[in-house]
Design an enzyme around this catalytic site. Structure first.
Site, PDB file in Angstrom:
ATOM      1  N   GLY A  17       0.843  -1.200   0.000  1.00 47.80           N
ATOM      2  CA  GLY A  17       0.000   0.000   0.000  1.00 47.80           C
ATOM      3  C   GLY A  17       0.868   1.236   0.000  1.00 47.80           C
ATOM      4  N   LYS A  23       4.393   2.515   9.490  1.00 50.08           N
ATOM      5  CA  LYS A  23       5.425   3.493   9.784  1.00 50.08           C
ATOM      6  C   LYS A  23       4.884   4.719  10.511  1.00 50.08           C
ATOM      7  CE  LYS A  23       8.080   2.006   5.763  1.00 50.08           C
ATOM      8  NZ  LYS A  23       7.002   1.095   5.331  1.00 50.08           N
ATOM      9  N   GLU A  81      -8.441  -1.019   3.332  1.00 53.88           N
ATOM     10  CA  GLU A  81      -7.287  -1.384   4.150  1.00 53.88           C
ATOM     11  C   GLU A  81      -7.761  -2.137   5.373  1.00 53.88           C
ATOM     12  OE1 GLU A  81      -4.378   1.878   4.599  1.00 53.88           O
ATOM     13  OE2 GLU A  81      -5.701   2.988   3.259  1.00 53.88           O
ATOM     14  N   TYR A  93       2.869  -9.901   2.067  1.00 56.71           N
ATOM     15  CA  TYR A  93       2.572  -9.468   0.701  1.00 56.71           C
ATOM     16  C   TYR A  93       2.510 -10.692  -0.196  1.00 56.71           C
ATOM     17  CZ  TYR A  93       3.959  -4.884   2.415  1.00 56.71           C
ATOM     18  OH  TYR A  93       4.050  -3.727   3.142  1.00 56.71           O
ATOM     19  N   LYS A 109     -13.853  10.223   8.274  1.00 58.94           N
ATOM     20  CA  LYS A 109     -13.785  11.662   8.547  1.00 58.94           C
ATOM     21  C   LYS A 109     -12.342  12.125   8.547  1.00 58.94           C
ATOM     22  CE  LYS A 109     -13.962  11.192  13.570  1.00 58.94           C
ATOM     23  NZ  LYS A 109     -14.855  10.585  14.543  1.00 58.94           N
ATOM     24  N   PHE A 111      -9.135  14.333  10.165  1.00 57.28           N
ATOM     25  CA  PHE A 111      -8.622  14.599  11.509  1.00 57.28           C
ATOM     26  C   PHE A 111      -7.652  15.761  11.455  1.00 57.28           C
ATOM     27  CE2 PHE A 111     -10.052  10.254  11.517  1.00 57.28           C
ATOM     28  CZ  PHE A 111     -10.740  10.175  12.720  1.00 57.28           C
TER      29      PHE A 111
END
Length: 157
Positions: A17, A23, A81, A93, A109, A111
């Site tokens: 992705g 991370k 996801e 993967y 929404k 942030f």
């Protein structure tokens, strides 16, 4: 519209992705290929869902799933996801991810900060855990959908 398609069964290969989940957020997600995302019902509401997930022929785990544009990251492509509520020793993967989406937690929404986003995701995870402990949701964990035919198994998982 969120609930009309549920439970929704889906299976596909895990692809790389955006590399943000682990991370930046400390919340690793498994991403489906564009083809799998495009196969989702076009009218399924964007937002956060919960359900069950299984990698290859491994164990079935609780998961939360985001369907949408990730307003915080201003994506131009819709993504799906899956955050599996389990710690894996290694990346998967190229493996086949099977999911059953059972319920809807909240709409997507934006942030104000990364911290606010992380905190919302942690709340979503807690809500998913609570919901998935209910007997009517637990029974889907045992669904035959999660037993892949031998020919679909890759890398001995």
């Amino acid at each position: 519209a969120a609930m009309r398609h549920l439970p929704y069964f889906c299976r596909g290969e895990v692809v790389k992705g955006f590399g943000r989940g682990s991370k930046e957020l400390g919340i690793p997600t498994a991403n489906f290929s564009e083809q799998v995302v495009e196969s989702f019902p076009s009218d399924i509401s964007t937002g956060i869902y919960y359900g069950w997930a299984c990698v290859g022929n491994g164990d079935v785990h609780k998961m939360v799933l985001s369907v949408g544009w990730n307003p915080f990251y201003k994506n131009i492509k819709k993504s799906v996801e899956t955050h599996i509520i389990h710690t894996f020793k290694e990346d998967f993967y190229g493996e086949i991810l099977s999911i059953v989406i059972i319920g809807y937690i909240r709409p997507e929404k934006n942030f104000d900060s990364l911290e606010a986003l992380i905190s919302a995701i942690q709340e979503d995870i807690e809500e998913a855990k609570r919901q998935l402990d209910l007997p009517e949701h637990l029974k889907l964990k045992e669904d035959n959908f999660f037993h892949l035919p031998e020919s679909k198994i890759v890398n001995n998982h």
